[in-house]
Design a protein around this motif. Sequence first.
Motif, PDB file in Angstrom:
ATOM      1  N   GLY A  34      -5.983   7.266   5.402  1.00 19.74           N
ATOM      2  CA  GLY A  34      -5.486   6.118   6.155  1.00 19.74           C
ATOM      3  C   GLY A  34      -4.098   5.698   5.698  1.00 19.74           C
ATOM      4  N   ALA A  35      -3.852   4.380   5.750  1.00 16.15           N
ATOM      5  CA  ALA A  35      -2.522   3.847   5.449  1.00 16.15           C
ATOM      6  C   ALA A  35      -2.459   3.325   4.017  1.00 16.15           C
ATOM      7  N   ALA A  91      -2.625  -0.403   8.841  1.00 18.73           N
ATOM      8  CA  ALA A  91      -2.510   0.665   9.844  1.00 18.73           C
ATOM      9  C   ALA A  91      -1.582   0.286  10.984  1.00 18.73           C
ATOM     10  N   ASP A 102      -5.470   6.782  12.304  1.00 18.33           N
ATOM     11  CA  ASP A 102      -6.250   5.572  12.539  1.00 18.33           C
ATOM     12  C   ASP A 102      -7.460   5.502  11.599  1.00 18.33           C
ATOM     13  N   GLY A 122      -6.759  -0.495   4.999  1.00 16.01           N
ATOM     14  CA  GLY A 122      -6.158   0.689   5.618  1.00 16.01           C
ATOM     15  C   GLY A 122      -6.849   1.993   5.275  1.00 16.01           C
TER      16      GLY A 122
END
Length: 492
Positions: free
Chosen positions: A337-338, A37, A328, A104
């Motif tokens: 998320g990431a 992230a 986030d 993430g």
Amino acid sequence: MTPATLVQPQVKLTQHLIDGQWCDSADGKTLETFNPATAEMIANVAAGDRADIDKAVAAARRAFDSGPWSKMSARDRGKLLYRLADLIAENADELAALEVLNNGKPISEVKGADVPLTIETFRYYAGWADKVTGDTIPVDSTFGNFLCYTRREPVGVCGQIIPWNFPLLMAAWKLGPALACGNTVILKPAEQTPLTALRLGELALEAGFPPGVLNVVSGFGETAGDALVRHPDVEKIAFTGEYKTAQIIMKNAADTLKRISFELGGKSPAVVFADADMDLAVRGAMTGIFFNQGEVCCAGSRIFVEESAHDEFVERFAAAANNHRLGDPFDPNTRQGAQVSKEQLDKVLRYIDIGKREDKATCVAGGSQHGDTGWFVKPTIFADVTNDMRIAQEEIFGPVASVIKFREINEVIREANTTMYGLAAAVWTRDISKAFAVANGVRAGIVWVNCYNTFDPAAPFGGYKFSGHGRENGKGVLDMYTETKTVWVNLD
Ligand code: NAI
Ligand code: MG
């Protein structure tokens, strides 16, 4: 929104767990692990190689051949697994935070899926430990009078190589059945996400698993993974990851004729008929492709929609994707998320570019990186895709859906099966005959009817074709972690 950097859990474990002891790599090497992230480095973690694998295999071998584990009753093994499940539950918040930090993925998903399923997986296999029984066989008496029976014995030392998309849950899927059956294990987590596996190793020690029963060696695939695959004292390799890695493993495991099981990728078709409940179908398509940032082997990445419902579906699906909360992963309201690494981010963006360059496809949602911090990709949908395009055939492993139009049922079943993979499939319809026709017609290991991404440790999971060998979850896995011994006793 709380910046991800403020909520970071403490990272205490960065060494290998071998024979009940924490240790550095023999050559002192480490690897860097990141927060997807923020793209910031979290810690240096031991990077194992052949010498560390040799040491871990020797410990696992001793534990299997002569340690307390080899004499422990099956019921006591089950009790240890129950105890481990309880300890995971007691430390659920910490494990969840560690998983979010290292992978993430959003905290809501880790708390709703990864952690509870991990606990339930250990409980499910704890229950099996003392129920793996043999048979008495009614053999012919022409040549004598015999008692013939079978015993189910553990395979031995198992190497388990897992990926980064569900680090904790993949460890549970591997360890639960292996330990329940009495094997010993060297677990090699993915180089991107070693942190929760190490904490799990620590909890296993606390639960009372004897030294050497569960060893965790972190490191790269080409070094630590490869040494495990080639080691003559390892009897079985269980692997989850890319099919190309599985092909390498299969070749390298051949010299020592290891037992192997593979859970690999997919390009799973999701079929939406015009008579479907469209709310349900759109929600299902969203879950199918955007759950876990699309980093899911069974992601519903090819969505076939019947012509008459196509435009309405695409409009609603795109609207839902544009409303999907991305950001986030520690924010409880975040839904996506990431991506796990810069490498995966680049791979996904490369495929988005390929999709945009294919003449016919239109990008109707997303289509780019999100923000300039961390490795986020907007939920992306391509419409007007045809099944022969690269974005419809190759595993992207990210939040990228391809929508393909179809006209009739035989055509869609044929197209759904026109893929090298065969992991999962889904169908949305109110017509029971169409539902069963698709469920029976697709060559896939899991079929979801009017739902997607439901999992249970008791329900088999795995694929046809390039999606794998064998199944995870359910009682069938017990066959992959046991040998059958047939005993003949002369009663005359
Ligand atoms: P990978 O298959 O290379 O890695 C998975 C695991 O295998 C990791 O622990 C890795 O260290 C290990 N490994 C790699 N090479 C090895 C070797 N030669 N011998 C023994 N172990 C080895 O997957 P990677 O490179 O992380 O991701 C590439 C693509 O694979 C992804 O973009 C995705 O398409 C697919 N993938 C599929 C997964 C699934 O659940 N089916 C999970 C992870 C990746
Ligand atoms: Mg790889």
